[in-house]
Design a protein around this motif. Sequence first.
Motif, PDB file in Angstrom:
ATOM      1  N   GLU A  32       5.673  14.447   6.621  1.00 45.17           N
ATOM      2  CA  GLU A  32       5.050  13.904   5.406  1.00 45.17           C
ATOM      3  C   GLU A  32       4.801  12.403   5.531  1.00 45.17           C
ATOM      4  OE1 GLU A  32       6.869  16.826   1.945  1.00 45.17           O
ATOM      5  OE2 GLU A  32       8.062  15.110   2.640  1.00 45.17           O
ATOM      6  N   THR A  33       5.723  11.716   6.179  1.00 45.44           N
ATOM      7  CA  THR A  33       5.548  10.276   6.373  1.00 45.44           C
ATOM      8  C   THR A  33       4.384  10.001   7.315  1.00 45.44           C
ATOM      9  OG1 THR A  33       7.925  10.003   6.067  1.00 45.44           O
ATOM     10  CG2 THR A  33       6.736   8.150   6.977  1.00 45.44           C
TER      11      THR A  33
ATOM     12  N   TRP B 264       0.848  -1.187   0.000  1.00 51.69           N
ATOM     13  CA  TRP B 264       0.000   0.000   0.000  1.00 51.69           C
ATOM     14  C   TRP B 264       0.884   1.239   0.000  1.00 51.69           C
ATOM     15  CZ3 TRP B 264      -0.717   4.525   2.407  1.00 51.69           C
ATOM     16  CH2 TRP B 264      -1.902   5.211   2.152  1.00 51.69           C
ATOM     17  N   PHE B 265       1.909   1.250   0.845  1.00 49.05           N
ATOM     18  CA  PHE B 265       2.820   2.397   0.886  1.00 49.05           C
ATOM     19  C   PHE B 265       3.553   2.544  -0.443  1.00 49.05           C
ATOM     20  CE2 PHE B 265       2.313   2.003   5.487  1.00 49.05           C
ATOM     21  CZ  PHE B 265       2.175   3.331   5.833  1.00 49.05           C
ATOM     22  N   ARG B 266       3.955   1.423  -1.031  1.00 47.02           N
ATOM     23  CA  ARG B 266       4.684   1.471  -2.301  1.00 47.02           C
ATOM     24  C   ARG B 266       3.813   2.086  -3.392  1.00 47.02           C
ATOM     25  NH1 ARG B 266       6.632   2.805  -6.005  1.00 47.02           N
ATOM     26  NH2 ARG B 266       7.971   1.771  -7.489  1.00 47.02           N
ATOM     27  N   GLU B 267       2.541   1.766  -3.403  1.00 51.39           N
ATOM     28  CA  GLU B 267       1.638   2.293  -4.420  1.00 51.39           C
ATOM     29  C   GLU B 267       1.280   3.753  -4.196  1.00 51.39           C
ATOM     30  OE1 GLU B 267      -1.543  -0.466  -4.091  1.00 51.39           O
ATOM     31  OE2 GLU B 267      -0.444  -2.067  -5.125  1.00 51.39           O
ATOM     32  N   HIS B 268       1.422   4.253  -2.985  1.00 47.34           N
ATOM     33  CA  HIS B 268       0.991   5.613  -2.672  1.00 47.34           C
ATOM     34  C   HIS B 268       2.133   6.608  -2.461  1.00 47.34           C
ATOM     35  CE1 HIS B 268      -2.749   3.434  -2.023  1.00 47.34           C
ATOM     36  NE2 HIS B 268      -3.350   4.576  -2.245  1.00 47.34           N
ATOM     37  N   ILE B 269       3.374   6.195  -2.636  1.00 49.75           N
ATOM     38  CA  ILE B 269       4.467   7.160  -2.519  1.00 49.75           C
ATOM     39  C   ILE B 269       4.640   7.892  -3.844  1.00 49.75           C
ATOM     40  CG2 ILE B 269       5.710   5.946  -0.693  1.00 49.75           C
ATOM     41  CD1 ILE B 269       7.616   4.888  -2.809  1.00 49.75           C
ATOM     42  N   ASP B 270       5.182   9.082  -3.731  1.00 49.81           N
ATOM     43  CA  ASP B 270       5.434   9.908  -4.910  1.00 49.81           C
ATOM     44  C   ASP B 270       6.803   9.521  -5.478  1.00 49.81           C
ATOM     45  OD1 ASP B 270       5.468  11.825  -6.840  1.00 49.81           O
ATOM     46  OD2 ASP B 270       5.642  13.536  -5.474  1.00 49.81           O
TER      47      ASP B 270
ATOM     48  N   LYS C 199       9.808  12.153  -5.581  1.00 51.21           N
ATOM     49  CA  LYS C 199      10.503  12.614  -4.378  1.00 51.21           C
ATOM     50  C   LYS C 199      11.724  11.746  -4.093  1.00 51.21           C
ATOM     51  CE  LYS C 199       7.012  14.896  -1.705  1.00 51.21           C
ATOM     52  NZ  LYS C 199       6.496  15.090  -0.362  1.00 51.21           N
ATOM     53  N   ASP C 200      12.773  12.397  -3.588  1.00 48.08           N
ATOM     54  CA  ASP C 200      13.979  11.674  -3.197  1.00 48.08           C
ATOM     55  C   ASP C 200      13.917  11.229  -1.739  1.00 48.08           C
ATOM     56  OD1 ASP C 200      15.085  11.910  -5.706  1.00 48.08           O
ATOM     57  OD2 ASP C 200      16.095  13.807  -5.221  1.00 48.08           O
ATOM     58  N   SER C 201      13.199  11.976  -0.917  1.00 50.00           N
ATOM     59  CA  SER C 201      12.993  11.576   0.475  1.00 50.00           C
ATOM     60  C   SER C 201      11.791  12.336   1.026  1.00 50.00           C
ATOM     61  CB  SER C 201      14.237  11.852   1.328  1.00 50.00           C
ATOM     62  OG  SER C 201      14.427  13.235   1.471  1.00 50.00           O
TER      63      SER C 201
END
Length: 181
Positions: free
Chosen positions: A76-77, A60-66, A69-71
């Motif tokens: 934001e997390t 889920w996190f993998r699909e919703h990260i931008d 972005k580099d970090s």
Amino acid sequence: MPKVPALKGHTRNRPKRDAIHPNSRKAGQLSRDQAHKDRVDKRKAAYDTAVSNKVTKLMWFREHIDDSKDSYSYGETVQLIEKYLGRLDGELDTILEQQGLPHQKGRRHASREDQIRSTMLQERHLLEGPGFEAPDLTDPKVLKAFKSWWGEEHLLPNLKLRKYRSRPSDDSLPVLNDDNM
């Protein structure tokens, strides 16, 4: 016709043995072996379920990260985790709408509603208390490795996870003395 080799110590036409006496040593040995197999299977099933749940959460996190972005910053997390905690709101609203229908009696989908509420409460408690485990998106190296991961269970130990809290811990806050005032 070729001869069928007899098994060592056995004959083909040997009559079956009688049942094992329940108080015999052999019965105890068989029951211990079966209990051991049951324990191993139960632990393996629990481990497989835990790994599967962790992979689902990380996907889920993998699909919703931008991807641009580099970090991420800590805040934001935490916002991304808040979004994760709200992932079941739509399903819960649908269940509540179905329960609100006038011609329906009782609680439809009550067990699923209870499961969703329990999950949401438990995850909220983790975020506000000891910490919610999520990928360390604040480290650029870890984020790069996380972006290249696509749900392979055998690569799960390579991902660095970190515990996040909605409010910073007391250890990270500066200590105010009466002398400074």
